[in-house]
Design a protein around this motif. Structure first.
Motif, PDB file in Angstrom:
ATOM      1  N   THR A   1       9.534 -44.566  38.320  1.00  0.00           N
ATOM      2  CA  THR A   1      10.476 -44.444  36.675  1.00  0.00           C
ATOM      3  C   THR A   1      10.667 -43.175  36.594  1.00  0.00           C
ATOM      4  O   THR A   1       9.553 -42.170  36.188  1.00  0.00           O
ATOM      5  N   SER A   2      11.697 -42.372  36.406  1.00  0.00           N
ATOM      6  CA  SER A   2      12.034 -41.245  36.156  1.00  0.00           C
ATOM      7  C   SER A   2      12.347 -40.921  34.393  1.00  0.00           C
ATOM      8  O   SER A   2      12.717 -42.082  33.626  1.00  0.00           O
ATOM      9  N   ILE A   3      12.299 -39.786  34.011  1.00  0.00           N
ATOM     10  CA  ILE A   3      12.721 -39.456  32.644  1.00  0.00           C
ATOM     11  C   ILE A   3      13.974 -39.830  32.381  1.00  0.00           C
ATOM     12  O   ILE A   3      14.568 -40.597  31.406  1.00  0.00           O
ATOM     13  N   ARG A   4      14.686 -39.368  33.530  1.00  0.00           N
ATOM     14  CA  ARG A   4      16.177 -39.770  33.390  1.00  0.00           C
ATOM     15  C   ARG A   4      16.644 -41.113  33.357  1.00  0.00           C
ATOM     16  O   ARG A   4      17.631 -41.677  32.461  1.00  0.00           O
ATOM     17  N   SER A   5      15.896 -42.050  33.811  1.00  0.00           N
ATOM     18  CA  SER A   5      16.212 -43.541  33.780  1.00  0.00           C
ATOM     19  C   SER A   5      15.915 -43.838  32.426  1.00  0.00           C
ATOM     20  O   SER A   5      16.478 -44.937  31.828  1.00  0.00           O
ATOM     21  N   ILE A   6      14.757 -43.481  31.965  1.00  0.00           N
ATOM     22  CA  ILE A   6      14.182 -44.051  30.626  1.00  0.00           C
ATOM     23  C   ILE A   6      15.238 -43.444  29.515  1.00  0.00           C
ATOM     24  O   ILE A   6      15.845 -44.250  28.779  1.00  0.00           O
ATOM     25  N   ALA A   7      15.994 -42.117  29.579  1.00  0.00           N
ATOM     26  CA  ALA A   7      16.916 -41.674  28.825  1.00  0.00           C
ATOM     27  C   ALA A   7      18.087 -42.616  28.858  1.00  0.00           C
ATOM     28  O   ALA A   7      18.639 -42.812  27.900  1.00  0.00           O
ATOM     29  N   ALA A   8      18.544 -43.063  30.116  1.00  0.00           N
ATOM     30  CA  ALA A   8      19.726 -43.660  30.200  1.00  0.00           C
ATOM     31  C   ALA A   8      19.520 -44.919  29.637  1.00  0.00           C
ATOM     32  O   ALA A   8      20.565 -45.529  28.824  1.00  0.00           O
ATOM     33  N   ALA A   9      18.442 -45.786  29.763  1.00  0.00           N
ATOM     34  CA  ALA A   9      18.098 -46.872  29.180  1.00  0.00           C
ATOM     35  C   ALA A   9      18.031 -46.960  27.669  1.00  0.00           C
ATOM     36  O   ALA A   9      18.602 -47.738  26.979  1.00  0.00           O
ATOM     37  N   ALA A  10      17.606 -45.751  27.144  1.00  0.00           N
ATOM     38  CA  ALA A  10      17.344 -45.662  25.736  1.00  0.00           C
ATOM     39  C   ALA A  10      19.087 -45.093  24.973  1.00  0.00           C
ATOM     40  O   ALA A  10      18.997 -45.087  23.771  1.00  0.00           O
ATOM     41  N   GLY A  11      19.792 -44.662  26.042  1.00  0.00           N
ATOM     42  CA  GLY A  11      20.967 -44.161  25.528  1.00  0.00           C
ATOM     43  C   GLY A  11      20.872 -42.767  24.979  1.00  0.00           C
ATOM     44  O   GLY A  11      21.701 -42.184  23.874  1.00  0.00           O
ATOM     45  N   VAL A  12      20.073 -41.836  25.586  1.00  0.00           N
ATOM     46  CA  VAL A  12      20.038 -40.479  25.010  1.00  0.00           C
ATOM     47  C   VAL A  12      19.754 -39.672  26.130  1.00  0.00           C
ATOM     48  O   VAL A  12      19.989 -39.892  27.262  1.00  0.00           O
TER      49      VAL A  12
ATOM     50  N   LEU B   1      10.531 -45.219  23.412  1.00  0.00           N
ATOM     51  CA  LEU B   1       9.068 -46.067  23.837  1.00  0.00           C
ATOM     52  C   LEU B   1       9.328 -47.171  24.474  1.00  0.00           C
ATOM     53  O   LEU B   1       8.766 -47.829  25.427  1.00  0.00           O
ATOM     54  N   VAL B   2      10.151 -47.961  23.798  1.00  0.00           N
ATOM     55  CA  VAL B   2      10.605 -49.428  24.038  1.00  0.00           C
ATOM     56  C   VAL B   2      11.072 -49.464  25.637  1.00  0.00           C
ATOM     57  O   VAL B   2      10.567 -50.246  26.448  1.00  0.00           O
ATOM     58  N   ASN B   3      12.006 -48.780  25.863  1.00  0.00           N
ATOM     59  CA  ASN B   3      12.494 -48.655  27.005  1.00  0.00           C
ATOM     60  C   ASN B   3      11.578 -48.115  28.258  1.00  0.00           C
ATOM     61  O   ASN B   3      11.719 -48.489  29.441  1.00  0.00           O
ATOM     62  N   ALA B   4      10.719 -47.073  27.741  1.00  0.00           N
ATOM     63  CA  ALA B   4       9.791 -46.581  28.685  1.00  0.00           C
ATOM     64  C   ALA B   4       8.771 -47.510  28.988  1.00  0.00           C
ATOM     65  O   ALA B   4       8.415 -47.754  30.141  1.00  0.00           O
ATOM     66  N   ARG B   5       8.239 -48.347  28.133  1.00  0.00           N
ATOM     67  CA  ARG B   5       7.165 -49.316  28.275  1.00  0.00           C
ATOM     68  C   ARG B   5       7.772 -50.511  29.327  1.00  0.00           C
ATOM     69  O   ARG B   5       7.109 -50.886  30.193  1.00  0.00           O
TER      70      ARG B   5
END
Length: 204
Positions: free
Chosen positions: A40-51, A25-29
């Protein structure tokens, strides 16, 4: 120091630590605010969150649902927008406030208004702008793009009217407007919204 016991695996549940959901959530925000929803893609959010991307989908579903969670909207925006796809063009001006006003007046709407109040007062105004421009506009603008190039501005005129209703009715509490039945407000503003959407406007 003894190692913490491992959490038992649940069938079909992606692995993740207890703070994974909040980290997503923090990285998505942050990414939604910086780049907008569309870029903003789901993939980029996942990469930023390390998941893994699958874990993001597991917790939140679609990108629109993740955005709703990121700004604490207690409803998937598409539950409002999808019914509009089947609404005839000449009825959009009435159907749109007829859907929104009862929702805003509901118990769930209290959370929506609180979120908007918080966003408008805080530093996440770009999230509101992204939502209006990239979710609402992208859904409706192509249908009202006559003459070509006018659809985006038409929807922004509609958004300005609806945001004004939110401010006067729920945030300022302007009486007697704040106490009017939702159907009365919807019926009153519908012709104006429809004019913004389909009538000839001085757009140039």
């Amino acid at each position: 120091m003894t190692a913490e016991p491992r959490e038992a695996k649940r069938p079909g549940r992606p692995r993740g630590t207890s703070d994974t959901r909040e980290r997503i959530l923090v990285n998505a925000r942050e990414l939604f605010a910086r780049n907008g929803i569309d870029k903003t893609s789901i993939r980029s959010i996942a990469a930023a969150a390390g998941v893994d991307s699958a874990l993001v989908h597991h917790y939140f579903g679609t990108k629109e649902q993740l955005f709703a969670a990121a700004i604490n909207i207690p409803i998937d925006p598409m539950t409002i927008l999808v019914p509009l796809r089947d609404t005839p063009l000449d009825e959009l001006g009435h159907v749109l406030p007829s859907i929104l006003l009862p929702l805003w007046d509901s118990e769930m709407g209290t959370g929506l208004i609180a979120t908007m109040r918080s966003l408008l007062a805080g530093s996440d105004i770009s999230l509101v702008r992204s939502f209006l421009q990239e979710v609402i506009t992208a859904e409706i603008a192509p249908r009202v793009d006559n003459p070509p190039g006018s659809g985006r501005l038409r929807v922004q005129f509609v958004a300005s009217q609806l945001v004004g209703v939110v401010m006067a009715r729920y945030i300022i509490g302007l009486e007697p407007f704040a106490s009017l039945p939702p159907e009365q407000i919807a019926k009153t503003i519908a012709p104006t919204l429809q004019r913004y959407l389909t009538a000839d406007l001085p757009l140039s």
